[in-house]
Every structure is written in C-alpha cells, then in structure tokens.
Write an enzyme that holds these catalytic residues in place. Structure first.
Site, PDB file in Angstrom:
ATOM      1  N   ARG A   1       5.347 -10.112 -35.074  1.00 38.24           N
ATOM      2  CA  ARG A   1       4.408  -9.756 -33.828  1.00 38.24           C
ATOM      3  C   ARG A   1       3.164  -9.940 -34.366  1.00 38.24           C
ATOM      4  O   ARG A   1       2.744 -10.606 -35.260  1.00 38.24           O
ATOM      5  CB  ARG A   1       4.644  -8.071 -33.885  1.00 38.24           C
ATOM      6  CG  ARG A   1       3.991  -7.260 -35.112  1.00 38.24           C
ATOM      7  CD  ARG A   1       4.250  -5.789 -34.952  1.00 38.24           C
ATOM      8  NE  ARG A   1       3.943  -4.933 -35.971  1.00 38.24           N
ATOM      9  CZ  ARG A   1       2.653  -4.569 -36.167  1.00 38.24           C
ATOM     10  NH1 ARG A   1       1.528  -4.764 -35.641  1.00 38.24           N
ATOM     11  NH2 ARG A   1       2.281  -3.862 -37.485  1.00 38.24           N
TER      12      ARG A   1
ATOM     13  N   GLY B   1       0.782   2.802   9.158  1.00 37.46           N
ATOM     14  CA  GLY B   1       1.643   1.816   9.478  1.00 37.46           C
ATOM     15  C   GLY B   1       1.334   0.313   9.160  1.00 37.46           C
ATOM     16  O   GLY B   1       0.359  -0.024   8.616  1.00 37.46           O
TER      17      GLY B   1
ATOM     18  N   ARG C   1      10.503   7.692  -2.309  1.00 35.85           N
ATOM     19  CA  ARG C   1      11.694   7.913  -2.684  1.00 35.85           C
ATOM     20  C   ARG C   1      12.241   7.569  -4.161  1.00 35.85           C
ATOM     21  O   ARG C   1      12.996   7.524  -4.781  1.00 35.85           O
ATOM     22  CB  ARG C   1      12.751   7.066  -1.936  1.00 35.85           C
ATOM     23  CG  ARG C   1      13.134   8.068  -0.479  1.00 35.85           C
ATOM     24  CD  ARG C   1      14.168   7.189   0.354  1.00 35.85           C
ATOM     25  NE  ARG C   1      13.477   6.224   1.161  1.00 35.85           N
ATOM     26  CZ  ARG C   1      13.938   5.543   2.050  1.00 35.85           C
ATOM     27  NH1 ARG C   1      15.254   5.229   2.311  1.00 35.85           N
ATOM     28  NH2 ARG C   1      13.248   4.550   2.676  1.00 35.85           N
TER      29      ARG C   1
ATOM     30  N   ALA D   1       0.801  -1.355  -0.096  1.00 31.28           N
ATOM     31  CA  ALA D   1      -0.031   0.088  -0.095  1.00 31.28           C
ATOM     32  C   ALA D   1       0.800   1.206  -0.021  1.00 31.28           C
ATOM     33  O   ALA D   1       0.326   2.622  -0.241  1.00 31.28           O
ATOM     34  CB  ALA D   1      -1.049   0.098   1.217  1.00 31.28           C
TER      35      ALA D   1
ATOM     36  N   ASN E   1      13.797   0.788  -1.844  1.00 30.27           N
ATOM     37  CA  ASN E   1      13.240   2.148  -1.482  1.00 30.27           C
ATOM     38  C   ASN E   1      13.329   3.103  -2.625  1.00 30.27           C
ATOM     39  O   ASN E   1      12.741   4.127  -2.532  1.00 30.27           O
ATOM     40  CB  ASN E   1      13.834   2.642  -0.121  1.00 30.27           C
ATOM     41  CG  ASN E   1      13.373   1.524   1.233  1.00 30.27           C
ATOM     42  OD1 ASN E   1      12.227   1.567   1.095  1.00 30.27           O
ATOM     43  ND2 ASN E   1      14.219   1.139   1.661  1.00 30.27           N
TER      44      ASN E   1
ATOM     45  N   LYS F   1       5.222   1.908  -5.658  1.00 29.09           N
ATOM     46  CA  LYS F   1       6.664   1.381  -5.390  1.00 29.09           C
ATOM     47  C   LYS F   1       6.559   0.001  -5.910  1.00 29.09           C
ATOM     48  O   LYS F   1       7.398  -0.441  -6.817  1.00 29.09           O
ATOM     49  CB  LYS F   1       7.346   1.428  -4.049  1.00 29.09           C
ATOM     50  CG  LYS F   1       8.630   1.008  -3.941  1.00 29.09           C
ATOM     51  CD  LYS F   1       9.144   1.133  -2.565  1.00 29.09           C
ATOM     52  CE  LYS F   1       8.749   0.300  -1.474  1.00 29.09           C
ATOM     53  NZ  LYS F   1       9.416   0.252  -0.242  1.00 29.09           N
TER      54      LYS F   1
END
Length: 464
Positions: A334, A79, A15, A10, A229, A22
């Site tokens: 393709r 958290g 960064r 989540a 990160n 991420k």
C-alpha cells in the site's frame, strides 16, 4: 449543434433503504451515475449535466474533478419534467439535441445513446424515446404507439388493467429531445396525476397535441435498460456488468477459472495469457500485464502489475510491481510501494511507501515502511522498520546486497550500508557502514539444573 446530456440523479431512492443517494450505490467499483455519465461521454457528448437533489453534496464531491460535468440542483423534487425545467432555467435553454437519461441505467451502451441522437436528427423529431419489451413490464411506463408514431407514455401506476395487459412496449428512461422545442414547450407540462408530479413522459402527449413528430428507438437487449430501485436489482445489474466485462476480457486472451468469481472494474486492464483465479477483484485504474497469475483471494486497487508476475492472496493498493515480481500469499502492499523487477513480498508481509530493489526479497512475517531498499537484499522473517514515533514518519535506507537477520528491528531514521549484515534479533538504532556486521543483543546465560529444581518446587513430575 452540440449535444447536452442531462442525467437525472436527484431522487432519494427510498427502496434502497440507505443514507446515501441511490445513484451513488455501486455497480462493481463505480456508482450508478458514473456508468451513465461514462456512456454519454463515449457516445461523443461533450456536455454532461447532473441534476442533483437528495445527497447532492455526496454526488458533487464524487464528480468534483470531472471538468465536463456540470451540476444543477433540483431543490424541490417535483418529478422528472420539473427536473428538466430546472436545468432549462439554469442553462438558459438548450441549443442542440438534449439527451435525458435516468441516473440508474448503468448498463446502457454508448451506441444506444448515439442511436437516439441519430434518430432525432434524421427524423427532425421533437422527441425520440428508447423503448424495450422486458419479460416483466411491472413498474415501467407503457408506450402507446399509433400510426407509426408515439402518442403517449402512461406511467405504470396510472395504467388501467387493460393497458397493463396490452401495452407491452415499455419506456426505458432515456430520451433525446430537440433542444429548442424542449426549451419552448417544457412549461406546458402539468401535474394532473396521482402523484402530483411533472412527468417528462407527458411531453409525448404535449407534442402529439401539437402534431410534432415523436418516435421510438427499440432496444432488442432489454437487460441493457434495466433500472435499479432496490438492492436486489442492484445485485442483478452488477452480475450482468460482471459478465459483460469478463467475457470481453476472456475474448481478448485472459483466462478465468471461474468467471462468476472474478470482478473487474471498467477502468482496469488485463494483458493476454494472464490468469485470474477465483475471488479476484481489480478495481480503479488497475493495470495487469501479460502472463501473470492473480489470485485466489486478491484485491488490486489502482495497482500496476508488470508481466509474468504472481499475485497470490494479496492486496495491492496504490502501488506497483514490475516484471517477474512475486507477492504473497497474504501480502499487503500500500501507500505507493514499488517492487522492482524480480522482487518478492512473501507470506504475511506488509509494505508501505517503500521501494524494494531489483531481486530483493522480503519473504515472510515482516513490516517494511518508508524504506528505500537496494538490489539483492534479503530481509529475514519477523523484521520490522520502526518508522513512526507517534508524531513523525522517518525513513530507512538499506543498501545493495545487505542481509537483514531475522527479527531485526530497524529504528528509523537509520541507514544500513551495502553488503552489511545485521545479526538476528538485533535492534538497530545507528547507521551501519558498508560490509559491516551490526549485532545488538544481551549476553546469553545458562543456569545448569535450574529446570529440575523448578519442577521439584512446583510439584511437577520429573521428566522421563
């Protein structure tokens, strides 16, 4: 009781400096979260719950077809402990062991996850942590072990200088909890810390205060537990995974001139005695047979390559080539193209949604689209199937043994019979019968002396 895997996916990952979550950034050709989900599956876990939040729609869309993946949305990101509590509430509690994995641990191995579950069951632990000792512990939570048990996990930002210097065992972001005890006690977490978040690691302290057993499983290979990160760390774990996969392939009989310049995704397979040359990429569910040479500068995505094929500077996407076929250099296949046995797609050739028959050749500088081509056909350089009128796609059929002269334009829909010949520089707009010659071109006219008169008119010196 069955095991549930909770993958924490989540977070925003600020960064990464990206508009994408991420966990959707890729290691080789798969998102970070995919690797964690795949490891959990291979560890025998049948129920996987992805906790989504930032970029939830993108994550859901990628895993939408996965029947064993459920989604729970963490609307407020308060958290890791809060994330697990949200899952508990959504699922109505945990019956069996609950494995919690950070979604940015792409290198974790299935056997490591299995070891966590086994240790939890064997010790009847309330919680088992996965730990490591990296060369640089900066950024990792430190594990406090006393009397053979884990007493606390202290987040790096909450560590004192002395703790940073002396506590070298680090939390890896992977846990196995007794599901029943986790369901009953997750509400004991508080957010009394510098970030104001509910840390899942604080469950260790909760259990220690209750005299519930908490232990650790140490992973000797710290690289397996490297998190991501930022994009620098993403590149680092990608390089490790590249090496892991390539070494496995080489040990199984695949040759690489330079393994540092070959990238193979986790679902690709390669047969023995195949050579992968530099700047080769094998993505998706690509399968390469035995005795092939692939590369240099080739990208295959969801491609199937038979045995004894050459794929030289070629891109193959969603297409297949059979045994003894050759592609390139600089060919592009393709859209479900299929080269049958011994066929060839040569230099600067593009094939789309076409079947090239056994032993047929499209040697150079041609585009063949929406075509059914028979066996033993030769297509001269510069030939094109004109298959698109701006609205509709139409098909071309070329019979066995046909000879297509150079620079032939085949305006679909059109059929060229078996054994037929088209004259060079012809525009074929009507069907050609078997064994016929089709020729369409203007009559050539020579004007004697024209070039001399032109040079005189323009003041150009006479030709010597």
């Amino acid at each position: 009781m069955p095991v549930t895997a909770i993958v924490l996916a989540a977070g925003e990952g600020t960064r990464m400096k990206s508009s994408h979550p991420k966990v959707m950034h890729k290691v080789l050709d798969k998102p970070l979260a995919w690797w964690v989900v795949d490891a959990a599956r291979k560890a025998g876990i049948g129920r996987v719950v992805l906790v989504v939040g930032n970029g939830a729609d993108e994550v859901r869309s990628y895993f939408a077809g996965e029947r064993d993946v459920e989604f729970v949305e963490q609307a407020e990101r308060l958290g890791t402990g809060h994330a697990v509590r949200v899952v508990r509430d959504a699922l109505g509690g945990f019956g069996g062991p609950a494995v919690v994995l950070n979604g940015d641990l792409p290198l974790i191995r299935p056997q490591t996850i299995s070891a966590l579950v086994d240790a939890t069951r064997a010790g009847h632990n309330a919680c088992t942590l996965l730990t490591m000792t990296p060369p640089d512990a900066a950024g990792y939570g430190r594990v406090l072990i006393e009397g053979g048990g884990v007493r606390a996990v202290i987040e790096d930002k909450d560590c004192t200088p002395e703790q940073r210097a002396t506590l070298l065992e680090c939390n890896a972001g992977a846990y196995c909890f007794c599901g029943e005890r986790l369901s009953a006690n997750i509400d004991r977490l508080t957010n009394d810390n510098t970030q104001g978040e509910y840390y899942l690691t604080d469950m260790v302290g909760v259990y220690a205060g209750m005299d519930e057993p908490v232990s650790a499983v140490h992973c000797d290979d710290y690289e397996e537990l490297l998190g991501v990160n930022d994009r620098v760390q993403l590149a680092q774990v990608t390089k490790i995974m590249q090496r892991r996969i390539n070494e496995g392939l080489m040990r199984s009989g695949v040759s690489m001139l330079d393994p540092e310049q070959v990238w193979v995704g986790p679902e690709a397979t390669v047969g023995r005695d195949t050579v992968l040359l530099p700047q080769t990429f094998l993505w998706g569910k690509t399968s390469v047979g035995e005795g092939c040479v692939v590369g240099p500068n080739s990208r295959l995505e969801d491609a199937t390559v038979g045995n004894n094929c050459t794929v030289d500077e070629t891109v193959i996407v969603d297409s297949a080539i059979d045994d003894d076929a050759n592609c390139g250099p600089r060919a592009y296949l393709r859209g479900h193209t299929h080269l049958l046995r011994g066929a060839k797609a040569g230099t600067h050739v593009e094939l789309k949604n076409s079947v090239v028959g056994e032993g047929s050749k499209v040697p150079h500088l041609s585009y063949i689209g929406d075509t059914q081509m028979g066996a033993g056909v030769n297509v001269g350089g510069g030939s094109i199937t004109c298959n698109y009128d701006g609205v509709h796609k139409s098909r071309t059929t070329i019979g066995d043994g046909a000879f297509i002269g150079s620079d032939t334009m085949m305006v679909a829909p059109v059929s060229i019979g078996a054994g037929a010949i088209t004259g060079a520089s012809s525009c074929i707009t009507h069907d050609v019968p078997d064994d016929a010659l089709a020729i369409e071109r203007s009559q050539q006219k020579n004007v004697e002396g024209y070039a001399v008169a032109r040079r005189e008119r323009l003041g150009i010196k006479p030709r010597k």
